[in-house]
Motif scaffolding. Structure first.
Motif, PDB file in Angstrom:
ATOM      1  N   ARG A 162      -5.909  -0.308  -5.825  1.00 56.06           N
ATOM      2  CA  ARG A 162      -5.726   0.708  -4.799  1.00 56.06           C
ATOM      3  C   ARG A 162      -6.083   2.071  -5.394  1.00 56.06           C
ATOM      4  O   ARG A 162      -5.615   2.409  -6.484  1.00 56.06           O
ATOM      5  CB  ARG A 162      -4.284   0.684  -4.299  1.00 56.06           C
ATOM      6  CG  ARG A 162      -4.011   1.538  -3.096  1.00 56.06           C
ATOM      7  CD  ARG A 162      -2.776   1.016  -2.316  1.00 56.06           C
ATOM      8  NE  ARG A 162      -1.675   0.693  -3.180  1.00 56.06           N
ATOM      9  CZ  ARG A 162      -0.732   1.566  -3.569  1.00 56.06           C
ATOM     10  NH1 ARG A 162      -0.815   2.829  -3.197  1.00 56.06           N
ATOM     11  NH2 ARG A 162       0.265   1.184  -4.335  1.00 56.06           N
ATOM     12  N   HIS A 163      -6.910   2.833  -4.689  1.00 55.76           N
ATOM     13  CA  HIS A 163      -7.328   4.131  -5.217  1.00 55.76           C
ATOM     14  C   HIS A 163      -6.131   5.089  -5.229  1.00 55.76           C
ATOM     15  O   HIS A 163      -5.413   5.205  -4.225  1.00 55.76           O
ATOM     16  CB  HIS A 163      -8.454   4.722  -4.376  1.00 55.76           C
ATOM     17  CG  HIS A 163      -9.205   5.806  -5.087  1.00 55.76           C
ATOM     18  ND1 HIS A 163      -8.707   7.087  -5.198  1.00 55.76           N
ATOM     19  CD2 HIS A 163     -10.393   5.799  -5.741  1.00 55.76           C
ATOM     20  CE1 HIS A 163      -9.558   7.832  -5.887  1.00 55.76           C
ATOM     21  NE2 HIS A 163     -10.587   7.076  -6.237  1.00 55.76           N
ATOM     22  N   PRO A 164      -5.897   5.771  -6.349  1.00 56.78           N
ATOM     23  CA  PRO A 164      -4.699   6.613  -6.464  1.00 56.78           C
ATOM     24  C   PRO A 164      -4.677   7.809  -5.519  1.00 56.78           C
ATOM     25  O   PRO A 164      -3.598   8.314  -5.200  1.00 56.78           O
ATOM     26  CB  PRO A 164      -4.736   7.074  -7.932  1.00 56.78           C
ATOM     27  CG  PRO A 164      -6.158   6.947  -8.344  1.00 56.78           C
ATOM     28  CD  PRO A 164      -6.699   5.781  -7.588  1.00 56.78           C
ATOM     29  N   LYS A 165      -5.837   8.272  -5.052  1.00 55.53           N
ATOM     30  CA  LYS A 165      -5.860   9.439  -4.166  1.00 55.53           C
ATOM     31  C   LYS A 165      -5.881   9.043  -2.698  1.00 55.53           C
ATOM     32  O   LYS A 165      -5.079   9.517  -1.908  1.00 55.53           O
ATOM     33  CB  LYS A 165      -7.067  10.326  -4.491  1.00 55.53           C
ATOM     34  CG  LYS A 165      -6.969  11.002  -5.851  1.00 55.53           C
ATOM     35  CD  LYS A 165      -8.155  11.916  -6.094  1.00 55.53           C
ATOM     36  CE  LYS A 165      -8.034  12.615  -7.451  1.00 55.53           C
ATOM     37  NZ  LYS A 165      -9.214  13.494  -7.722  1.00 55.53           N
TER      38      LYS A 165
ATOM     39  N   ALA B   9       0.808  -1.230   0.000  1.00 54.99           N
ATOM     40  CA  ALA B   9       0.000   0.000   0.000  1.00 54.99           C
ATOM     41  C   ALA B   9       0.834   1.269   0.000  1.00 54.99           C
ATOM     42  O   ALA B   9       0.361   2.328  -0.410  1.00 54.99           O
ATOM     43  CB  ALA B   9      -0.937   0.005   1.197  1.00 54.99           C
ATOM     44  N   ASP B  10       2.085   1.213   0.466  1.00 52.30           N
ATOM     45  CA  ASP B  10       2.919   2.414   0.524  1.00 52.30           C
ATOM     46  C   ASP B  10       3.624   2.711  -0.792  1.00 52.30           C
ATOM     47  O   ASP B  10       4.245   3.767  -0.931  1.00 52.30           O
ATOM     48  CB  ASP B  10       3.955   2.281   1.640  1.00 52.30           C
ATOM     49  CG  ASP B  10       3.304   2.268   3.026  1.00 52.30           C
ATOM     50  OD1 ASP B  10       2.208   2.839   3.143  1.00 52.30           O
ATOM     51  OD2 ASP B  10       3.892   1.696   3.947  1.00 52.30           O
ATOM     52  N   GLU B  11       3.561   1.786  -1.731  1.00 55.27           N
ATOM     53  CA  GLU B  11       4.239   2.021  -3.006  1.00 55.27           C
ATOM     54  C   GLU B  11       3.477   3.099  -3.784  1.00 55.27           C
ATOM     55  O   GLU B  11       2.266   3.015  -3.969  1.00 55.27           O
ATOM     56  CB  GLU B  11       4.297   0.728  -3.821  1.00 55.27           C
ATOM     57  CG  GLU B  11       5.129  -0.359  -3.157  1.00 55.27           C
ATOM     58  CD  GLU B  11       5.113  -1.658  -3.958  1.00 55.27           C
ATOM     59  OE1 GLU B  11       4.569  -1.645  -5.082  1.00 55.27           O
ATOM     60  OE2 GLU B  11       5.629  -2.666  -3.442  1.00 55.27           O
TER      61      GLU B  11
ATOM     62  N   PRO C  54      -2.061   0.930 -12.431  1.00 57.20           N
ATOM     63  CA  PRO C  54      -1.061  -0.149 -12.404  1.00 57.20           C
ATOM     64  C   PRO C  54      -1.222  -1.107 -11.233  1.00 57.20           C
ATOM     65  O   PRO C  54      -0.665  -2.209 -11.250  1.00 57.20           O
ATOM     66  CB  PRO C  54       0.276   0.605 -12.328  1.00 57.20           C
ATOM     67  CG  PRO C  54      -0.070   1.950 -11.799  1.00 57.20           C
ATOM     68  CD  PRO C  54      -1.438   2.258 -12.303  1.00 57.20           C
ATOM     69  N   THR C  55      -1.983  -0.729 -10.214  1.00 52.66           N
ATOM     70  CA  THR C  55      -2.226  -1.647  -9.095  1.00 52.66           C
ATOM     71  C   THR C  55      -3.389  -2.591  -9.373  1.00 52.66           C
ATOM     72  O   THR C  55      -3.668  -3.476  -8.571  1.00 52.66           O
ATOM     73  CB  THR C  55      -2.530  -0.866  -7.796  1.00 52.66           C
ATOM     74  OG1 THR C  55      -3.814  -0.233  -7.904  1.00 52.66           O
ATOM     75  CG2 THR C  55      -1.468   0.183  -7.519  1.00 52.66           C
ATOM     76  N   LEU C  56      -4.068  -2.385 -10.508  1.00 50.60           N
ATOM     77  CA  LEU C  56      -5.261  -3.184 -10.815  1.00 50.60           C
ATOM     78  C   LEU C  56      -4.885  -4.627 -11.171  1.00 50.60           C
ATOM     79  O   LEU C  56      -4.034  -4.870 -12.022  1.00 50.60           O
ATOM     80  CB  LEU C  56      -6.026  -2.555 -11.973  1.00 50.60           C
ATOM     81  CG  LEU C  56      -7.256  -3.325 -12.488  1.00 50.60           C
ATOM     82  CD1 LEU C  56      -8.346  -3.349 -11.427  1.00 50.60           C
ATOM     83  CD2 LEU C  56      -7.774  -2.702 -13.778  1.00 50.60           C
ATOM     84  N   THR C  57      -5.550  -5.568 -10.510  1.00 50.55           N
ATOM     85  CA  THR C  57      -5.437  -6.987 -10.837  1.00 50.55           C
ATOM     86  C   THR C  57      -6.845  -7.529 -11.056  1.00 50.55           C
ATOM     87  O   THR C  57      -7.748  -7.261 -10.254  1.00 50.55           O
ATOM     88  CB  THR C  57      -4.770  -7.771  -9.696  1.00 50.55           C
ATOM     89  OG1 THR C  57      -3.453  -7.255  -9.482  1.00 50.55           O
ATOM     90  CG2 THR C  57      -4.666  -9.252 -10.049  1.00 50.55           C
ATOM     91  N   ILE C  58      -7.039  -8.230 -12.153  1.00 45.86           N
ATOM     92  CA  ILE C  58      -8.337  -8.854 -12.427  1.00 45.86           C
ATOM     93  C   ILE C  58      -8.154 -10.361 -12.327  1.00 45.86           C
ATOM     94  O   ILE C  58      -7.382 -10.959 -13.088  1.00 45.86           O
ATOM     95  CB  ILE C  58      -8.865  -8.455 -13.808  1.00 45.86           C
ATOM     96  CG1 ILE C  58      -9.048  -6.929 -13.877  1.00 45.86           C
ATOM     97  CG2 ILE C  58     -10.196  -9.149 -14.095  1.00 45.86           C
ATOM     98  CD1 ILE C  58      -9.571  -6.427 -15.198  1.00 45.86           C
ATOM     99  N   VAL C  59      -8.844 -10.947 -11.365  1.00 43.89           N
ATOM    100  CA  VAL C  59      -8.641 -12.360 -11.029  1.00 43.89           C
ATOM    101  C   VAL C  59      -9.833 -13.188 -11.517  1.00 43.89           C
ATOM    102  O   VAL C  59     -10.972 -12.922 -11.116  1.00 43.89           O
ATOM    103  CB  VAL C  59      -8.493 -12.530  -9.507  1.00 43.89           C
ATOM    104  CG1 VAL C  59      -8.146 -13.980  -9.165  1.00 43.89           C
ATOM    105  CG2 VAL C  59      -7.463 -11.569  -8.948  1.00 43.89           C
TER     106      VAL C  59
ATOM    107  N   GLY D 108      -5.492   5.908  -1.487  1.00 43.11           N
ATOM    108  CA  GLY D 108      -4.651   4.756  -1.159  1.00 43.11           C
ATOM    109  C   GLY D 108      -5.445   3.572  -0.644  1.00 43.11           C
ATOM    110  O   GLY D 108      -4.880   2.507  -0.352  1.00 43.11           O
ATOM    111  N   GLU D 109      -6.769   3.723  -0.539  1.00 41.89           N
ATOM    112  CA  GLU D 109      -7.621   2.656  -0.005  1.00 41.89           C
ATOM    113  C   GLU D 109      -7.697   1.483  -0.975  1.00 41.89           C
ATOM    114  O   GLU D 109      -7.761   1.668  -2.186  1.00 41.89           O
ATOM    115  CB  GLU D 109      -9.016   3.211   0.258  1.00 41.89           C
ATOM    116  CG  GLU D 109      -9.975   2.214   0.882  1.00 41.89           C
ATOM    117  CD  GLU D 109     -11.344   2.812   1.131  1.00 41.89           C
ATOM    118  OE1 GLU D 109     -12.253   2.060   1.533  1.00 41.89           O
ATOM    119  OE2 GLU D 109     -11.510   4.034   0.912  1.00 41.89           O
TER     120      GLU D 109
END
Length: 536
Positions: A125-128, A75-77, A89-94, A130-131
């Motif tokens: 993760r939401h870009p603003k 989450a801190d990245e 770029p944090t999006l993963t579709i499983v 971070g949630e």
């Protein structure tokens, strides 16, 4: 970061634990090798499932909980700023074999059980904020991702799907708002003031994500007001040209990364022969729509409501009944009040604008009280002495400052009184109040977050005075916006350059022009800011 002792399993796989219950959960842990990591837990569950008769969805559930744990650790990245609209770029579709797993995890096994049907789960993760978010993608999510990943033109997609461009843009905008897609920041941004001249309260006004095209679609008008700034004969443009302009504005907004608003005016815009057609097309593009017009038969407005409700309908009043009718014509005042009532009965937000002159200075506050229960918003513009307005008188500077102070005080008690004149920010600074956005929300918005388009294609930085910066029959709106002349208008006067209120003020260029001064070097002659603000 992957190794994890068995004692941490119940934290990472809390929904699995609740699903199994303490007895079965204990049996699963007892059957596992103590050296196994948490990462191996889903595969271990898969191998134990046949012999222990575990729920069929438990393997997918365990894999999702492990992925969520990994995303939480990361989450801190930082999420990089996007240069174009692109997937987060944090999006993963499983892919999963059971539906409703995401909702099942959110309820921590208290919700309805999953059922067997192939599905997907999005994790991002939401870009603003971070949630961390996760859910099964809706059709609108998949559409937005497909458009962006495959670089499909929204207009082409709308035509192929037999929907409006606004529908397509709405899908993209919703995905951006949810953080599934990333978008570049707005390209409409002020240059920050020099160090030491700008405090943090002004930072929200440096950029805007919205742009208004004030479109004078016709010069035809059913009134002949004494302060009209343009009665010239400009022929209305053909419908096909108007459609091309809407397409041009759509392209402008996409390239500038802003939301578009079209404010139709005139003359009386409803007298434009192709108005309904153009109004519908503007709605199809997804633009916000507003109307600046005159009292109109309410059934005519009802027909527009069937197409799309306007954001607001603005009319003008110039004071109380006698003075207003002297300026706008006999009976106009009473027709206007009845029209405001009719608009509100349709649920339309109503605005009233007054043009401030020497003769109606003392009528503004009484009119504001009269409109308290008749309109949603009331404010004023100062008279620009161009066109027929040259025959009227501006207030004297001292009288105007005194009026402005009374107006600011009254506005604090009357919620329908809006703040528009940039110079009110001087009073707010004196009173240690937060600044407001000024004339167009960002001080003088001429050629910044606002341009005026005339019936013959001329584009002006501001409609209140001659400020020609191009013509859409010759050049694209995007190119006109970026001309050196347009840049000079939005930069404003050199006299305001170092003022501490520069971002939310810059005075009024139309007033400076009206008094024969140089708008690029002289300041608004009504400005009463002290040296402590102006730096002079």
């Amino acid at each position: 970061m992957h190794p994890s002792p068995l004692a941490t399993y119940e934290n990472i796989f809390s929904t699995c634990r609740r699903t199994l219950g303490s007895h079965t959960w204990g049996r699963v842990l007892a059957a596992m090798d103590e050296d196994l990591t948490a990462e191996a837990f889903p595969d271990t569950v898969a191998s134990l499932s046949p012999s222990m008769d575990l729920p069929g969805y438990l393997v997918d559930l365990a894999r999702l909980e492990w992925l969520l744990h990994q995303k939480q650790i990361a989450a801190d990245e930082p999420i990089p700023q996007a240069r174009t609209v692109s997937p987060n770029p944090t999006l993963t579709i499983v892919p999963v074999r059971w539906k409703h797993l995401a909702a099942f995890i959110r309820s921590n096994a208290q919700g309805a059980r999953p059922h067997k049907e192939a599905a997907y789960v999005m994790i991002w993760r939401h870009p603003k904020s971070g949630e961390l978010h996760y859910r099964e993608p809706a059709a609108i999510d998949l559409l937005a991702l497909k458009l962006v990943v495959e670089q499909i033109d929204p207009l082409a997609a709308a035509e192929e799907g037999k929907v409006t461009p606004g529908d397509i843009q709405n899908a993209i905008d919703q995905a951006i708002a949810r953080g599934v897609l990333l978008a570049p920041g707005t390209r409409i941004r002020r240059t920050p003031m020099p160090a030491g001249r700008m405090d943090s309260s002004l930072e929200p006004f440096l950029a805007t994500d919205a742009f208004t095209l004030q479109w004078h679609v016709t010069q035809a008008c059913d009134l002949h007001c004494r302060h009209c700034y343009d009665r010239s004969d400009r022929k209305p443009m053909p419908a096909e040209m108007a459609m091309a302009i809407l397409n041009m504005f759509y392209d402008f907004c996409r390239r500038m990364h802003v939301r578009g608003q079209v404010t139709f005016t005139g003359g009386n815009p409803l007298l434009y022969p192709h108005f309904d057609q153009v109004y519908r097309k503007a709605s199809d593009y997804g633009f916000g729509i507003a109307i600046l017009g005159n009292p109109t038969p309410i059934d005519r407005i009802g027909k527009l409501m069937e197409i799309a409700p306007p954001l607001y309908f603005q009319i003008s009043l110039e004071g109380l009944a006698e003075h207003n009718d002297y300026i706008r014509g006999k009976g106009h005042f009473n027709r206007s009040l009845a029209f405001l009532d009719a608009l509100r009965s349709l649920g339309i937000y109503t605005m009233v604008m007054l043009t401030l002159t020497r003769d109606n200075l003392d009528q503004v506050l009484p009119l504001a009280e009269l409109l308290r229960k008749r309109a949603d918003f009331f404010t004023f513009n100062r008279l620009s002495t161009v066109g027929e307005g040259a025959a009227l008188l501006m207030p004297e500077t001292g009288a105007f400052e005194s009026f402005l102070r009374r107006y600011a005080t009254a506005a604090a008690r009357n919620p329908k009184m809006g703040l528009k004149d940039n110079l009110i920010n001087i009073i707010r600074r004196e009173n240690d109040q937060a600044p407001f956005g000024g004339c167009t929300g960002h001080g003088c918005g001429a050629a910044f977050n606002f341009m005026a388009l005339l019936p013959d294609g001329e584009v002006h930085a501001c409609r209140k005075f001659p400020s020609l910066i191009g013509n859409v029959l010759e050049n694209d709106l995007y190119d006109i916006y970026h001309t050196p002349l347009a840049r000079r208008y939005r930069t404003g006067s050199q006299a305001c350059r170092n003022c501490g209120l520069n971002i939310v003020c810059r005075g009024c260029l139309a007033i400076t022009h009206s008094l024969g001064l140089d708008i690029f070097t002289d300041k608004d002659p009504f400005c009463f800011a002290p040296p402590s603000i102006t730096g002079k």
